[in-house]
Scaffold this motif. Structure first.
Motif, PDB file in Angstrom:
ATOM      1  N   LYS A  90       0.854  -1.185   0.000  1.00  0.00           N
ATOM      2  CA  LYS A  90       0.000   0.000   0.000  1.00  0.00           C
ATOM      3  C   LYS A  90       0.896   1.243   0.000  1.00  0.00           C
ATOM      4  O   LYS A  90       1.987   1.228   0.569  1.00  0.00           O
ATOM      5  N   SER A  91       0.416   2.326  -0.625  1.00  0.00           N
ATOM      6  CA  SER A  91       1.233   3.528  -0.760  1.00  0.00           C
ATOM      7  C   SER A  91       1.486   4.214   0.572  1.00  0.00           C
ATOM      8  O   SER A  91       2.607   4.630   0.868  1.00  0.00           O
ATOM      9  N   SER A  92       0.431   4.378   1.365  1.00  0.00           N
ATOM     10  CA  SER A  92       0.584   5.092   2.633  1.00  0.00           C
ATOM     11  C   SER A  92      -0.549   4.741   3.567  1.00  0.00           C
ATOM     12  O   SER A  92      -1.536   4.107   3.174  1.00  0.00           O
ATOM     13  N   ARG A  93      -0.427   5.185   4.796  1.00  0.00           N
ATOM     14  CA  ARG A  93      -1.512   4.975   5.763  1.00  0.00           C
ATOM     15  C   ARG A  93      -2.729   5.836   5.428  1.00  0.00           C
ATOM     16  O   ARG A  93      -3.829   5.578   5.919  1.00  0.00           O
ATOM     17  N   ALA A  94      -2.538   6.856   4.587  1.00  0.00           N
ATOM     18  CA  ALA A  94      -3.623   7.789   4.287  1.00  0.00           C
ATOM     19  C   ALA A  94      -4.604   7.241   3.268  1.00  0.00           C
ATOM     20  O   ALA A  94      -5.709   7.770   3.124  1.00  0.00           O
ATOM     21  N   THR A  95      -4.231   6.190   2.530  1.00  0.00           N
ATOM     22  CA  THR A  95      -5.138   5.650   1.530  1.00  0.00           C
ATOM     23  C   THR A  95      -6.330   4.991   2.210  1.00  0.00           C
ATOM     24  O   THR A  95      -6.245   4.514   3.338  1.00  0.00           O
TER      25      THR A  95
END
Length: 254
Positions: free
Chosen positions: A107-112
């Motif tokens: 996953k790209s980041s925790r914000a996705t």
């Protein structure tokens, strides 16, 4: 050099992002009544805002493309094919070391929106680990004379989050399977990219920026395609203003 190659690929991906947008899809998927509520009556203003909003979202999603290229170019991880993903559901990459087989859900980041590790993702990682263990056991007991097929590696299912505040690797045990959760610099170091790799990515992005003229020209071409789509559907009145009832009829919410 490998990081430079990944950034160059990402740069090309960003520069051609407007070219890959479909005008009808933009008009059908954006919440057009919201734009009407903002009092937009000029078709040019509408398409400018539509293009801007669409590309912001698309560029955020494009960060996933960057991290996939880095996984391949820098970390020597192997991206699963679509057919392989059916066999190892939820796994994006695999990486083999001398003593480990890493099964990576990236996953790209925790914000996705799907950054939290859901029950479904946990089940997929557990199933993938058990599937890999079964295949490894079959290879080890086969009559294959290739010594590499007999190598037993520790199977490590991993939830990898490319960007975020680094913290020590954590373990979540599900059905007696240990799932590693690794974030940011801890992830990149774990995969062999070295320490402080996030800063290296940021520096490389600054050193290899996109060609702003190429991007501007592509965005203008997309705006013109949207204007043409509106005109061909009777959405622009003789005085040049928007015919909002026609717009909403031609491109209803999906």
């Amino acid at each position: 050099m490998a990081l430079s190659d990944a950034i160059e690929s990402f740069k090309g991906h960003l520069e051609t992002l407007p070219d890959r947008q479909k005008p009808k899809e933009i008009l059908r998927k954006r919440p057009l009544p919201l734009y009407r509520a903002h009092g937009i009556t000029d078709p040019k203003k509408l398409v400018a805002q539509l293009v801007s909003d669409r590309l912001v979202a698309s560029r955020e999603m494009a960060m996933g493309y960057l991290y996939e290229r880095i996984m391949e170019e820098v970390c020597a991880a192997i991206k699963l094919t679509n057919s392989e993903k059916k066999e190892w559901k939820g796994i994006d990459f695999r990486k083999e070391t001398n003593d480990e087989t890493l099964l990576i859900n990236l996953k790209s980041s925790r914000a996705t929106s799907n950054a939290d590790i859901s029950d479904a993702t946990q089940r997929n990682l557990v199933a993938a680990a058990k599937h890999e263990q079964d295949k490894q056991s079959k290879r080890a007991s086969s009559g294959d004379d290739n010594p590499l097929s007999k190598v037993e590696r520790k199977i490590v299912p991993m939830r990898a989050i490319a960007r975020g505040v680094s913290s020590p690797e954590t373990i979540k045990t599900v059905n007696q399977v240990d799932i590693r959760i690794v974030v940011g610099d801890t992830l990149w170091k774990r995969l062999g990219a070295g320490a402080n790799f996030t800063r290296k990515i940021e520096a490389a992005l600054g050193a290899q920026p996109v060609d702003t003229k190429v991007v501007a020209d592509a965005e203008e071409a997309l705006r013109q395609k949207l204007l043409s789509e509106l005109a061909s559907n009777g959405c622009i009145q003789k005085d040049g203003s928007l015919n909002w009832p026609a717009v909403l009829k031609a491109f209803p919410d999906q």
